[in-house]
Design an enzyme around this catalytic site. Structure first.
Site, PDB file in Angstrom:
ATOM      1  N   SER A  71       0.866  -1.192   0.000  1.00  0.00           N
ATOM      2  CA  SER A  71       0.000   0.000   0.000  1.00  0.00           C
ATOM      3  C   SER A  71       0.891   1.227   0.000  1.00  0.00           C
ATOM      4  O   SER A  71       1.739   1.412   0.865  1.00  0.00           O
ATOM      5  CB  SER A  71      -0.958  -0.019   1.192  1.00  0.00           C
ATOM      6  OG  SER A  71      -0.265  -0.122   2.403  1.00  0.00           O
ATOM      7  N   GLY A  78      -0.005   4.550  -0.077  1.00  0.00           N
ATOM      8  CA  GLY A  78      -0.712   5.791   0.239  1.00  0.00           C
ATOM      9  C   GLY A  78      -1.533   6.270  -0.932  1.00  0.00           C
ATOM     10  O   GLY A  78      -2.253   5.476  -1.548  1.00  0.00           O
ATOM     11  N   GLY A 111      -1.950   4.372  -4.267  1.00  0.00           N
ATOM     12  CA  GLY A 111      -2.735   3.150  -4.395  1.00  0.00           C
ATOM     13  C   GLY A 111      -1.983   1.900  -3.998  1.00  0.00           C
ATOM     14  O   GLY A 111      -1.139   1.925  -3.094  1.00  0.00           O
ATOM     15  N   ASP A 119      -6.348  -0.785   6.887  1.00  0.00           N
ATOM     16  CA  ASP A 119      -7.234  -1.852   7.370  1.00  0.00           C
ATOM     17  C   ASP A 119      -8.392  -2.063   6.393  1.00  0.00           C
ATOM     18  O   ASP A 119      -8.818  -3.198   6.155  1.00  0.00           O
ATOM     19  CB  ASP A 119      -7.771  -1.505   8.766  1.00  0.00           C
ATOM     20  CG  ASP A 119      -6.642  -1.285   9.772  1.00  0.00           C
ATOM     21  OD1 ASP A 119      -5.579  -1.921   9.610  1.00  0.00           O
ATOM     22  OD2 ASP A 119      -6.812  -0.464  10.688  1.00  0.00           O
TER      23      ASP A 119
END
Lengths: 309, 309
Positions: B217, B219, B222, B249
């Protein structure tokens, strides 16, 4: 027993952090929890002095249950809190280990319904006849009428129980008019009540408003008492360094225990000043250092004079 | 059902204050509480997507009881937390209403005893056969061995249940070697694991260490996925403004729900990116904005290619 009333009970949580910086994330290195609110603090000191105490006020929610569990673990303190539907508030003191400064976060606490306020007044009336004295301490939670303390003072006086009032603002103004035996304002509360920043004048004025005795707490300058028996000033021997949290509550415990033990006013003031300074000196906020207390008892200076009989 | 494991459960408390100033006293204007810890957040999003979920991990003390009461109120989430003698930790997010900044205070949480760790492993083994997938999320509390996730990954693989691991540091390093089906590191976790700050190289390296698929991930950039079926990059259409808490999450919930629904990798990534961005956009940290989510589903760009069959 001595009854203490805390309408705004709390769970006092202390966090230690390395250094508190806004907008950062902090790992809390130590968490301590104790039941709080001014009357609960007074009761804790009274219990430590060997007086049986009963704590009343409100309790609610998960935080209220924790407060009650912690109260049950203190010898000499009985729990007579009245259940409410809202949740007891938490207060969080964040201690910065680098500077020693404390940042305080206080939750608002529950709104008390008229039915809950009536249930409290009934519980209070049932408790009073077993009490040798009662202390009414701290602010009023939302929902409790601003004249609440005035009513509780009158009920105590009707029952013939000596009553000490320690609050501020409009609750104090109205409470004083109901003629409590003792009030214990600090300099700010006294100035707000009387409009005067001159301690002796303000203390005398406060007494004229209805209090039997006014004991003004002047921080490191000790206590100034104007009573029907005379007027006195009691001062600690040296300026004590530490955390002043709870020093006023310890002074209330000193005055109240002295009252039920029939001490003279000078002896009550010596005890109150020694307890107050020993609370500032203690490493845990609101606790008092017994060694400092016992040592100071012999070193508090009292000046003043009894009234002509 | 989908099983999520949160060994470091928490009660997440949010305070709103006018302006946070160190060494001052603050009146908290609003208090909100929700059950927290990464696996609990994943389960909440899964439940909102219509998946039956079971939450396991540890619970203890008064705070643990509150977490369990709050979990019981969420439809679709079953509580299978294992009791411990220590107290579940609180996290406090203090939101400054003037700046919008958040200051975070995280309690350390309970120390888990060897007996409690064994009890958890037993509970986990009993839960696994009913699970369609399992997510192992977050940091390890003190007392739990650093190889804990590696063991839990192996147990899941032995039972034939797909397992996703979302943790960091040494727990991730050891966990990857046990060959989880998916890991979802962020850029920092990936760099710590592989020593490389170049996302594609680091993602490939992480996969060579044992993970079936690595979904990094990145930020606002994507997700980057390297799997046995191919490699893809999924990016949101625009940079979404808001609070990134819980975005990772939500991505895990997107990946896991896509897995049990047998979506293709590109569709899983679209869902994960849309959920993640919709979480950043939501006014409450960790919740996702359903309108934003549904709108973004059609606008996430996926590039990449499937492996040669």
């Amino acid at each position: 027993m001595i009854l203490t009333v805390t309408l705004n009970t709390a769970l006092d949580i202390t966090y230690r952090v390395g250094s508190l910086r806004p907008h950062a994330s902090h790992r809390v290195s130590e968490v301590t929890e104790r039941p709080g609110g001014k009357g609960v603090n007074v009761a804790r000191v009274l219990a430590a002095l060997g007086h049986e105490t009963t704590v009343t006020g409100f309790t609610g929610g998960a935080t209220g249950r924790v407060v009650q569990e912690l109260l049950a673990a203190v010898p000499g303190m009985a729990d007579a809190l009245v259940p409410v539907s809202g949740a007891t508030r938490r207060t969080i003191a964040v201690v910065d280990e680098q500077t020693g400064d404390t940042t305080q976060l206080n939750e608002p606490g529950p709104v008390i319904t008229p039915t809950e306020w009536s249930a409290f007044q009934e519980a209070y009336e049932h408790l009073l006849p077993s009490a040798s004295a009662v202390a009414l301490c701290g602010s009023l939670p939302p929902g409790v009428p601003v004249g609440a303390y005035a009513g509780l003072v009158r009920t105590a006086r009707t029952t013939g129980i000596p009553v000490l009032l320690d609050t501020s603002g409009e609750a104090l103004r109205r409470g004083v008019a109901a003629r409590p035996d003792i009030i214990k304002p600090n300099a700010d509360e006294l100035a707000e009540l009387t409009g005067s920043h001159e301690p002796l004048r303000a203390t005398q004025d406060a007494r004229r408003r209805g209090a039997g005795a006014v004991v003004a707490s002047l921080g490191p300058q000790g206590l100034l008492a104007v009573t029907r028996d005379g007027r006195w000033r009691a001062t600690p021997p040296t300026s004590v360094r530490g955390n002043p949290t709870g020093a006023g509550d310890s002074a209330v415990a000193g005055l109240l225990s002295g009252l039920v033990e029939h001490l003279t006013w000078p002896d009550r003031l010596i005890r109150a000043v020694a307890l107050s300074a020993a609370t500032v000196a203690a490493p845990v906020a609101g606790e008092f250092d017994r060694g400092v207390y016992e040592e100071l008892l012999g070193r508090v200076a009292v000046t003043g004079e009894a009234s002509a009989a």
